[in-house]
Design an enzyme around this catalytic site. Sequence first.
Site, PDB file in Angstrom:
ATOM      1  N   GLU A 114       0.844  -1.197   0.000  1.00 27.50           N
ATOM      2  CA  GLU A 114       0.000   0.000   0.000  1.00 27.50           C
ATOM      3  C   GLU A 114       0.885   1.254   0.000  1.00 27.50           C
ATOM      4  O   GLU A 114       1.444   1.600  -1.033  1.00 27.50           O
ATOM      5  CB  GLU A 114      -0.988  -0.049   1.170  1.00 27.50           C
ATOM      6  CG  GLU A 114      -1.992  -1.194   0.993  1.00 27.50           C
ATOM      7  CD  GLU A 114      -3.116  -1.179   1.994  1.00 27.50           C
ATOM      8  OE1 GLU A 114      -3.899  -0.213   1.981  1.00 27.50           O
ATOM      9  OE2 GLU A 114      -3.220  -2.133   2.786  1.00 27.50           O
ATOM     10  N   MET A 115       1.087   1.896   1.146  1.00 22.21           N
ATOM     11  CA  MET A 115       1.905   3.113   1.144  1.00 22.21           C
ATOM     12  C   MET A 115       3.354   2.838   1.551  1.00 22.21           C
ATOM     13  O   MET A 115       4.235   3.650   1.311  1.00 22.21           O
ATOM     14  CB  MET A 115       1.249   4.175   2.026  1.00 22.21           C
ATOM     15  CG  MET A 115      -0.102   4.612   1.461  1.00 22.21           C
ATOM     16  SD  MET A 115      -1.057   5.696   2.543  1.00 22.21           S
ATOM     17  CE  MET A 115      -0.186   7.235   2.319  1.00 22.21           C
TER      18      MET A 115
END
Length: 419
Positions: free
Chosen positions: A141-142
């Site tokens: 994700e991040m």
Amino acid sequence: MKCILIILMSICLFATEDFELITKAYKNGLRPVPSDLESLLLELKLEYKNVSKEKVVLGKKLFFEKELSKNRDISCASCHNFKKGGADGIPTAIGHKGLKNPFHLNTPTVLNTAFSKKLFWNGETDTLKEQAKGPLQAPFEMAITPELAEKRIKEKTPYKELFKYAFGSDKISFEKIVEAIAVYEKTLVTKGRYDKFLTGNENALSSNEKEGLNLFITKGCVGCHNGIGLGGQEIRKFPLTYHHIWSLTTPQRIAQIKRNYFTVLSMLKNKNFNTNEQKIDYIKYSMGFEDFKLMDKGFFHRIVDNQRLKVMTSTACNSCHVNNQTEVKKSIITKIPFPFENKGDFLGSKSKEKYFRVPLLRNIVQTKPYFHNGSVNKLQDAINLMGVHQTRNQLTPKEIDDLVAFFKSVDGEIVEYLK
């Protein structure tokens, strides 16, 4: 004069029907979005200092901040797009370096999550602050670490001032970062015509939308999709297929009903009945009408044979469950498949028993594709599948259209509680 009386009677009848529908909605756990900040804070059990304007301003900036991703190219808002109902409009979430979610999970909406008691598809988290930590750190994700997140935010102006306004100190920490994001997300609440109807505006919904609301209640959808957010309150088994009772009441009540039923069955041994109908009446009055009604509608069929309620052949238990002859008691396993391809092999909760967080249905018309793996693109198809597999209802095209109309009335804009 006669025409006027007929018109007045029609208006009264119309108003009465609307009042009854509103009352039915409240009785089934449906409620409108709070009308003002004070009511919202009361609903969320928060004080103003916890959701101050300063924290919301900081949280909003962090929500859109790409410095919080390892490659500085995505933010929380990248996957939670307000123009797409707070989701991203694609089957599988995409994050760091274009990586897809390894479980093929679809991005849930961020809107109205303030009213959720369970978060993530397996319901493993119950606070937005804890939920925010997941996407920030997940490698697909991040992909950022708490230390790097702190370093990036400390280096960028005007964050020191914003943290001081929000927390009374310019000290920046990962815990404060996720807290501010969570506070901002708590204000991402939408309000539609449906809310106006529940607060007494009978003209807020069309006849189709009202019929859709009525179907939403009577077909059992409200058994799982309740509360202000129309979902997010718990995790439930998916698919249920023929066990309609699970969409009508709580697991605790079901366990109680089953115990009650088997107690009554043991009492039948000492009774003599001339007809099956007499047996049914005895069971009904011994169990209590409400418990019997739920069991009759959602768990067993009313056919008595050899002092037991026998399930009809067309929906016999062994049509979904099979026995391993070597160890019968421990071997009843489900054969019920997902109603679509099981991409990603995600089976809900950690127990892998197909328990999933009940999705929020506000703004559902904007958040396609549907289900945890984004396998269904049309809302009509999703409604049809839920009818068949969760509430044992074969919905007609007209009923599906009315339910879609109802969901459109629930759709709304973000409320500006802090101006």
